[in-house]
Scaffold this motif. Structure first.
Motif, PDB file in Angstrom:
ATOM      1  N   THR A 157       0.832  -1.208   0.000  1.00 13.25           N
ATOM      2  CA  THR A 157       0.000   0.000   0.000  1.00 13.25           C
ATOM      3  C   THR A 157       0.864   1.254   0.000  1.00 13.25           C
ATOM      4  O   THR A 157       0.594   2.239  -0.704  1.00 13.25           O
ATOM      5  CB  THR A 157      -0.922  -0.007   1.217  1.00 13.25           C
ATOM      6  OG1 THR A 157      -1.747  -1.187   1.181  1.00 13.25           O
ATOM      7  CG2 THR A 157      -1.822   1.231   1.228  1.00 13.25           C
ATOM      8  N   ARG A 160       2.290   1.901  -3.511  1.00 16.67           N
ATOM      9  CA  ARG A 160       1.299   2.464  -4.424  1.00 16.67           C
ATOM     10  C   ARG A 160       1.026   3.927  -4.099  1.00 16.67           C
ATOM     11  O   ARG A 160       0.894   4.779  -5.000  1.00 16.67           O
ATOM     12  CB  ARG A 160      -0.001   1.678  -4.352  1.00 16.67           C
ATOM     13  CG  ARG A 160       0.094   0.303  -5.023  1.00 16.67           C
ATOM     14  CD  ARG A 160      -1.294  -0.295  -5.226  1.00 16.67           C
ATOM     15  NE  ARG A 160      -2.020  -0.468  -3.955  1.00 16.67           N
ATOM     16  CZ  ARG A 160      -1.987  -1.550  -3.224  1.00 16.67           C
ATOM     17  NH1 ARG A 160      -1.237  -2.593  -3.613  1.00 16.67           N
ATOM     18  NH2 ARG A 160      -2.686  -1.627  -2.103  1.00 16.67           N
ATOM     19  N   SER A 161       0.971   4.187  -2.790  1.00 15.10           N
ATOM     20  CA  SER A 161       0.725   5.575  -2.393  1.00 15.10           C
ATOM     21  C   SER A 161       1.867   6.477  -2.822  1.00 15.10           C
ATOM     22  O   SER A 161       1.666   7.643  -3.234  1.00 15.10           O
ATOM     23  CB  SER A 161       0.540   5.669  -0.878  1.00 15.10           C
ATOM     24  OG  SER A 161      -0.588   4.915  -0.476  1.00 15.10           O
ATOM     25  N   ASP A 162       3.073   5.980  -2.753  1.00 11.15           N
ATOM     26  CA  ASP A 162       4.229   6.771  -3.162  1.00 11.15           C
ATOM     27  C   ASP A 162       4.171   7.073  -4.652  1.00 11.15           C
ATOM     28  O   ASP A 162       4.462   8.196  -5.091  1.00 11.15           O
ATOM     29  CB  ASP A 162       5.500   6.021  -2.802  1.00 11.15           C
ATOM     30  CG  ASP A 162       6.743   6.854  -3.077  1.00 11.15           C
ATOM     31  OD1 ASP A 162       6.854   7.950  -2.516  1.00 11.15           O
ATOM     32  OD2 ASP A 162       7.619   6.387  -3.843  1.00 11.15           O
ATOM     33  N   LEU A 170      -2.493  11.562  -5.334  1.00  5.89           N
ATOM     34  CA  LEU A 170      -2.661  11.269  -3.907  1.00  5.89           C
ATOM     35  C   LEU A 170      -1.938  12.340  -3.109  1.00  5.89           C
ATOM     36  O   LEU A 170      -0.849  12.789  -3.475  1.00  5.89           O
ATOM     37  CB  LEU A 170      -2.087   9.888  -3.548  1.00  5.89           C
ATOM     38  CG  LEU A 170      -2.330   9.397  -2.128  1.00  5.89           C
ATOM     39  CD1 LEU A 170      -3.814   9.126  -1.894  1.00  5.89           C
ATOM     40  CD2 LEU A 170      -1.528   8.134  -1.860  1.00  5.89           C
ATOM     41  N   SER A 174      -1.853  11.375   2.916  1.00  6.37           N
ATOM     42  CA  SER A 174      -2.169   9.944   2.818  1.00  6.37           C
ATOM     43  C   SER A 174      -0.894   9.122   2.718  1.00  6.37           C
ATOM     44  O   SER A 174      -0.788   8.021   3.295  1.00  6.37           O
ATOM     45  CB  SER A 174      -3.060   9.693   1.605  1.00  6.37           C
ATOM     46  OG  SER A 174      -4.281  10.375   1.739  1.00  6.37           O
ATOM     47  N   LEU A 175       0.118   9.642   2.006  1.00  4.34           N
ATOM     48  CA  LEU A 175       1.383   8.920   1.883  1.00  4.34           C
ATOM     49  C   LEU A 175       2.068   8.783   3.246  1.00  4.34           C
ATOM     50  O   LEU A 175       2.587   7.712   3.597  1.00  4.34           O
ATOM     51  CB  LEU A 175       2.291   9.660   0.892  1.00  4.34           C
ATOM     52  CG  LEU A 175       3.682   9.050   0.686  1.00  4.34           C
ATOM     53  CD1 LEU A 175       3.579   7.626   0.134  1.00  4.34           C
ATOM     54  CD2 LEU A 175       4.509   9.928  -0.257  1.00  4.34           C
ATOM     55  N   ASP A 178       0.331   6.121   5.289  1.00  2.00           N
ATOM     56  CA  ASP A 178       0.663   4.751   4.876  1.00  2.00           C
ATOM     57  C   ASP A 178       2.059   4.336   5.354  1.00  2.00           C
ATOM     58  O   ASP A 178       2.276   3.184   5.775  1.00  2.00           O
ATOM     59  CB  ASP A 178       0.566   4.643   3.352  1.00  2.00           C
ATOM     60  CG  ASP A 178      -0.869   4.742   2.855  1.00  2.00           C
ATOM     61  OD1 ASP A 178      -1.792   4.502   3.666  1.00  2.00           O
ATOM     62  OD2 ASP A 178      -1.062   5.051   1.672  1.00  2.00           O
TER      63      ASP A 178
END
Length: 333
Positions: A157, A160-162, A170, A174-175, A178
């Motif tokens: 996760t 993907r966030s990165d 994003l 949020s990063l 995570d």
């Protein structure tokens, strides 16, 4: 007048010396004895170192002076001594924990191998504790696997966030969230692994304790004594009043037999390591046993005036048993 004078002359008594009586033999002997006694008295009363007149002493018989003969020990070529057969390796097997004896699997005269189970204690409580520890190990391993799976998902996760944050799809908030979740999952995995390691160590400890309930032979040998019976309480130390047993059986390593002889300290100088020895058992006088001097124990027995000598047997003999009496002949080198 002349007649009167003549008559008066006839009445006069003569003064001539009477004849001496002859000497008696008894008086001579008495006189000689008196001389001898006076001479002896003079010798006793005379001061030491002063000569006594020879005329006053009777001749005495000459007595030869005793000659001192030095005592010399016979210089024999062999020494014949007595001794006993002993086992250098002898052990009384005891339990390492206190428990009730459930079974004894040996008898006197039985040969046992190293590590063979000799007796079994009641291990019901130990088995329960071990089972509980093994369950904790299984639970800790499951928690570790779950934490590892959560960490793997969190890392995916975060990756993907990165990627989305770099393309602008994003937010950075949020990063960061995570990434913080990944760190938390890593900490949880570390704690689960530590708990699993502790559970395994506790299980290993209980497993070792459980093995103490199976009493095993420390070395190969022969059982010579059986001291306990099933149903008795055994312990490493005997309890008050003697209601617990400390020894279960006694084992002797028959390959460690040797002879210990007591040699008079007057002759210990003739004994040296490596000397040839002929041994004869009192039980088997026709059996010749070859041996040699192994060592002279460097201490003496004050009460007996002897020194202990260890004698090694050169070949095994089934008839030789511990505590047998033996006569040894130590040959000079």
């Amino acid at each position: 007048m002349s007649n009167v004078s003549a008559k008066l002359d006839l009445l006069k008594i003569g003064r001539e010396a009477a004849p001496s009586a002859p000497a008696r033999p008894g008086r001579l002997a008495l006189a000689a004895g008196a001389v001898v006694v006076l001479g002896a008295a003079g010798a006793l009363l005379a001061p030491r170192g002063l000569p006594v007149r020879a005329a006053a002493l009777a001749p005495a018989a000459t007595v030869p002076a005793p000659v001192a003969v030095p005592a010399v020990a016979p210089a024999g070529h062999v020494l014949v001594e007595s001794g006993y057969v002993v086992a250098r390796r002898r052990a009384t097997v005891v339990a390492e924990v206190t428990g009730r004896l459930m079974d004894i699997r040996v008898e006197e005269g039985q040969r046992v191998a190293q590590g063979q189970v000799l007796a079994v204690l009641d291990a019901g409580m130990a088995d329960s504790e071990l089972a509980s520890a093994q369950a904790r190990v299984a639970s800790a391993d499951a928690s570790t696997r779950a934490a590892a799976a959560d960490l793997a998902e969190g890392r995916d996760t975060a990756r993907r966030s990165d990627t989305l944050a770099q393309t602008g799809f994003l937010s950075k908030t949020s990063l960061v969230k995570d990434r913080a979740r990944v760190a938390n999952l890593e900490a949880q995995l570390g704690r689960a692994e530590a708990e699993a390691q502790a559970a395994r160590a506790d299980a290993a400890r209980l497993q070792a304790q459980r093995r103490q309930y199976d009493i095993r032979a420390p070395f190969a040998g022969i059982v010579v004594d059986k001291n306990a019976q099933p149903g008795e309480i055994v312990s490493p130390i005997s309890g008050a009043g003697g209601f617990t047993r400390s020894g279960i059986c006694t084992i002797i390593d028959m390959t460690s037999l040797e002879i210990q002889a007591e040699v008079n300290e007057s002759y210990i100088g003739r004994v040296q390591e490596g000397q040839r020895v002929d041994a004869v058992l009192d039980a088997y006088p026709d059996l010749a046993i070859a041996a040699r001097v192994l060592a002279v124990v460097p201490t003496a027995n004050r009460d007996k005036g002897t020194v202990r000598v260890r004698i090694a047997l050169l070949r095994p003999e089934p008839k030789i048993l511990p505590d047998m009496a033996v006569k040894v002949t130590i040959h000079a080198t």
